[in-house]
Enzyme design. Structure first.
Site, PDB file in Angstrom:
ATOM      1  N   HIS A 202       0.826  -1.207   0.000  1.00 40.47           N
ATOM      2  CA  HIS A 202       0.000   0.000   0.000  1.00 40.47           C
ATOM      3  C   HIS A 202       0.863   1.260   0.000  1.00 40.47           C
ATOM      4  O   HIS A 202       2.093   1.199  -0.001  1.00 40.47           O
ATOM      5  CB  HIS A 202      -0.957   0.001   1.195  1.00 40.47           C
ATOM      6  CG  HIS A 202      -0.287  -0.063   2.539  1.00 40.47           C
ATOM      7  ND1 HIS A 202       0.552   0.919   3.020  1.00 40.47           N
ATOM      8  CD2 HIS A 202      -0.348  -1.011   3.531  1.00 40.47           C
ATOM      9  CE1 HIS A 202       0.974   0.605   4.221  1.00 40.47           C
ATOM     10  NE2 HIS A 202       0.459  -0.574   4.559  1.00 40.47           N
TER      11      HIS A 202
ATOM     12  N   CYS B 156       2.902  -4.888   6.657  1.00 42.77           N
ATOM     13  CA  CYS B 156       2.700  -4.765   5.214  1.00 42.77           C
ATOM     14  C   CYS B 156       3.973  -4.253   4.544  1.00 42.77           C
ATOM     15  O   CYS B 156       4.991  -4.032   5.183  1.00 42.77           O
ATOM     16  CB  CYS B 156       1.538  -3.805   4.933  1.00 42.77           C
ATOM     17  SG  CYS B 156      -0.043  -4.322   5.642  1.00 42.77           S
TER      18      CYS B 156
END
Length: 310
Positions: A123, A131
């Site tokens: 992202h 992440c």
């Protein structure tokens, strides 16, 4: 988020030119490779003419969580490693981190080991809690490339997440790491792409990744593997890299042995010198017995004449 159209921003003219420069087009198939240690994300696109993949662009990974190695469980703040298949359903145009796509963790391999975790994304926003975070500008471009790939009729693209570039030097530098067996398994898929420049078809059996296996149906992740026929090129590359790793480690062992020997010889000389001068002091006795003179290499000062006080 009403009226937000950030997921539909068209590719720039610069990107169209880059695609044309490698003989590809927006609708062609793509592949993404990520390297933790180097903090790099590569986008590869298929050549319209040859069918092989060519590197389109490399992006810097702003941040990822944890250390080198796979993710094991929910909440361990570790970013995953492995081979993943990204479908349109994994794309998130309304991410709180600008734009995102889900890695698909846990995949078939991860589930075979009981690994847990959710919403492991690539992202924007340059901030990570398990992440892989990119800049907003970077994820916008990557997202648009994926969108155009799906529009071109491709049902998915492959995501390879690797601890580092799988070179002999990096394997040797991490040879005693607890995850080395897992990384060597990943290296087979990495090597196949390096050799063929096409994404290897992956599956899982005996709780390990297998690549380009001829099978009529998906394999049982925990079941026995079929006969695996590795290509001659893969076998040759694997053997050549193993020889390189062995030579690197042997060279390091030799260098370390020489360093230790030099240090031991220096210590022995120092002990002998100290013992020699200590022996001289004990022979002459007195208050200076046992004191070792300092060897400066400078000439002693010339004594001044006595003052005549008569």
């Amino acid at each position: 988020m009403s009226g937000d159209n950030r997921h539909n921003v068209p590719l720039s003219s610069t990107m169209h030119a880059a695609l044309k420069g490698i003989g590809s087009a927006p609708g062609e198939a793509m592949l993404i490779r990520m390297f933790k240690q180097e903090r790099q994300l590569e986008v590869w696109k298929r050549s319209t003419a040859t069918g092989q993949y060519r590197l389109l662009k490399t992006y810097e990974i702003c941040a990822y969580s944890g250390d080198l190695g796979p993710k094991f469980r929910e909440g361990d703040r570790q970013s995953p490693e492995g081979f993943y298949t990204i479908t349109p359903g994994l794309m998130n145009p309304r991410s709180n981190y600008h734009l995102a796509f889900n890695t698909g963790f846990p995949n078939k391999f991860d589930r075979a080991y009981g690994r847990t975790g959710s919403d492991l994304m690539v992202h924007g926003d340059c901030s990570s809690r398990g992440c892989y975070a990119m800049t907003d500008e970077g994820i916008s471009e990557i997202y648009a490339l994926a969108r155009e790939t799906f529009k071109g009729g491709n049902p998915s693209f492959q995501l390879q997440i690797l601890p580092f570039r799988m070179t002999a030097q990096n394997i040797a530098a991490n040879h005693d790491n607890q995850h080395m067996a897992f990384w060597k398994n990943l290296k087979e898929g990495y090597d196949l792409f390096e050799i063929n420049r096409t994404p290897p078809v992956w599956d899982v059996c005996e709780r390990q990744y297998v690549f380009n296996v001829a099978a009529n149906a998906p394999l049982n992740a925990a079941g026995p593997c079929p006969s695996l026929n590795r290509s001659a090129a893969l076998v040759a590359k694997t053997q050549a890299d193993e020889v390189k790793v062995a030579n690197i480690l042997a060279g390091r062992d030799k260098a370390e042995a020489e360093r230790v020997a030099i240090a031991q010889r220096g210590e022995a000389v120092s002990t002998a010198v100290n013992g020699f001068f200590g022996g001289i002091g004990s022979i002459f006795g007195g208050k200076d017995a046992g004191i070792v003179p300092v060897m400066t290499g400078k000439a002693p000062p010339i004594p001044m004449p006595r003052l005549n006080r008569g």
